[in-house]
Every structure is written in structure tokens, then in C-alpha cells.
Write an enzyme that holds these catalytic residues in place. Sequence first.
Site, short mmCIF file in Angstrom:
data_model
loop_
_atom_site.label_atom_id
_atom_site.label_comp_id
_atom_site.label_asym_id
_atom_site.label_seq_id
_atom_site.Cartn_x
_atom_site.Cartn_y
_atom_site.Cartn_z
N GLY A 146 0.82 -1.20 0.00
CA GLY A 146 0.00 0.00 0.00
C GLY A 146 0.86 1.26 0.00
O GLY A 146 2.07 1.22 0.20
N CYS A 147 0.20 2.39 -0.21
CA CYS A 147 0.93 3.66 -0.32
C CYS A 147 1.50 4.12 1.01
O CYS A 147 2.69 4.44 1.10
CB CYS A 147 0.02 4.72 -0.94
SG CYS A 147 -1.59 4.90 -0.14
N PHE A 148 0.69 4.15 2.06
CA PHE A 148 1.21 4.52 3.38
C PHE A 148 2.32 3.56 3.84
O PHE A 148 3.37 4.00 4.31
CB PHE A 148 0.09 4.55 4.42
CG PHE A 148 -0.77 5.79 4.40
CD1 PHE A 148 -0.21 7.06 4.51
CD2 PHE A 148 -2.14 5.69 4.30
CE1 PHE A 148 -1.01 8.20 4.51
CE2 PHE A 148 -2.95 6.82 4.29
CZ PHE A 148 -2.38 8.08 4.40
N THR A 150 4.39 1.83 2.03
CA THR A 150 5.61 2.04 1.26
C THR A 150 6.41 3.21 1.80
O THR A 150 7.62 3.10 2.05
CB THR A 150 5.26 2.28 -0.22
OG1 THR A 150 4.64 1.10 -0.75
CG2 THR A 150 6.51 2.59 -1.04
N ALA A 151 5.76 4.36 1.97
CA ALA A 151 6.46 5.53 2.49
C ALA A 151 7.02 5.27 3.88
O ALA A 151 8.14 5.68 4.21
CB ALA A 151 5.51 6.73 2.52
#
Length: 343
Positions: A146-148, A150-151
Amino acid sequence: MIEVGIVGGSGYGAVELIRLLEHHPQVRIKHIFSHSKIDEPINKTFPHLNHLTHHYEDLNIEDVTCDVIFFATPSNVSKHIAPKLIEKNIKVIDLSGDFRLTNRDVYKQFYGETAATQQHLDQAFYSIAEWGTTNQKDLQLIANPGCFPTATLLALHPLVDNKVIQNDSIIIDAKTGVSGAGRSLAQHVHYAEMNENFSAYAIGKHKHKPEIEQYISRLANEEIKVVFTPHLVPMTRGILSTIYVKLNKQMTAEHLHDVYQQYYDNKTFVRIRDLGEYPKTKEVYGSNNCDIGIYVDEESQTAIIVSVIDNLVKGASGQAIQNLNLMYGLNEATGLQQLPVYP
């Protein structure tokens, strides 16, 4: 030439896949599927793709003949279809959350749906591309992060792996642009609701919380829980994740900065900023980069790590293509070397 198909072809994740794959020298887009737009030309939905001649197709598994299928769909779609494609020896890269969590009860708790079978969850390979060994010939199913996560995980990985923090001290304060919610209509992303507004949401129950915990628990070889608060900000793209952790030994900012620089020295898309520099979402907009800034409060021995990505690229489609490259033994940067768009 690697022939690919895209499921969920009318969404933001799909149109980013198309934008990036059109410049990939080893890939040809063969199918674009959308159950709501069957037979429509893609350039009717996305006029900026006027040069493309693709029409949206119905996903009939018997008729699919390609090497890889990307699922750029909401959750609760790919788990029903991907196993049948795998039986046809078609590889799957899933950008949804259906195969990320290995615990079916946790999936049920956070997604509110019945999980995929345990057999298929065990078969899926969760791949943060910088650390995933995806160049396995027999690998059939990648769960794209997911995006969160990954960061956040790119920022946390060096700390947890080097055992320099108190693992029970992790606090994640993350902000995202509205494109992370997709194209479907919802009140909280209406212009009048979102513009000139700033809100926390899904506190304690966001789907990405158990995903973050699962990954770093495996890395640390112990169960780790995090405090994770996502926020919605009035911008289209970008995630900024600010992470607070307690160090477990005396470290200076210079020392921790050296740890990150050495850790990511040979990683194409992770850029460690100079001390005193903290990245902004505009500085990675449209790119597959993750920029990380580091601060240490030496008095309290608290580290503050700032990580930014484009949620639609590094947080979704770009990383999916990076994983495709690794799966086929290509240079991971193939087709992904676009500079950020600025301003």
C-alpha cells in the site's frame, strides 16, 4: 516482449500504469479491462490518451492470453479472479489489499470481508521492491504494498534492521492527497468538504496499520505494534510520513544519517537528503522516488524521519512496475526513470 493486462482500467492506478508502461521498452499492453465500460474506447474516459486505440474489455478468463495481469482494483476483487489466472500460468501483480495480510482474521477485522484462502495468501509474495527478492522464475503472485506502508516502511527499515530503536516507540503521522481514495464518489472528497480542510481519519482502524505491523514484525523477528494516524490534505497527489522513534543507544544526527546513506547507497529510487533538508511532496511528484530526511533530538534521543512519495507512482503503479522488472530479471529502473514534475 512482456504482454500485460490491466484490470480496473478506468481508475487512477490503471491510468498511471498505462502512462508508465507506454514508455517501457520491454512491455506491451495487450488488455485493459473494465466491467463498467466494456467496448468503450479508453480515450473516451481519458481524453489525454487520445493516441491509444485500446477499447475496454470484459474480463473473460478463458480469453486472456498475456504474461502478467495487474489488478488496479479496490479490495475484494482480485482474490476471486487471480487464482484462476494463476492456474493458466499468468502472473499476477495485485495493487489492492487482497493478498497483503497473511492472517485471515486480521483481514476480516480491517477490511470487513472474507479473506482469500490461506493457500493463496501463503503463495503471495509481499514485495517492497527495494527489499523483495522477486526474481524467482516460479513466482506467480506479488502483493504490491500500500501507499502509506511504502512511504513508512522504507523509512523504518534501516532502523528496525539495525536494531537502533525501541520497537515499542513507533509513532507514524502520515498525510495523503485525495487521489488515494480513487475515482469513486464519496462525501469526504467532494471539493467543498476537502478544500481548505485538513482531517485525520480511520484512527486505529486503517487497513494499512496491520500491513505495516506485519512487515516490521517479520523484519524484527518479534511482534511490533505502531501508532498510526493518517490524514487527508487538500492536494491531488503525494504522501508525507513523519515517523517518531526512540533510539536505544546514543546516536548523533550525523551517525544516523550515515546509517541511512550506507543502507540505501545502491537503491535507485530512495534518495537520502542532506542533514537539515526535509523533503516535500512536490519534489517526488510523478516519479517513483522516495525521499527521506533525518533529524535526531540528541537530548531526548528521539529520531524524526520524514519520508515522501507520490502515492500513485511509488505508492502503487510505479512500484508494481518495479516489481515486474525484478520478476523478469530486468533493471529495476526500466521504464521508471521519469524526473519529478515541478512545480
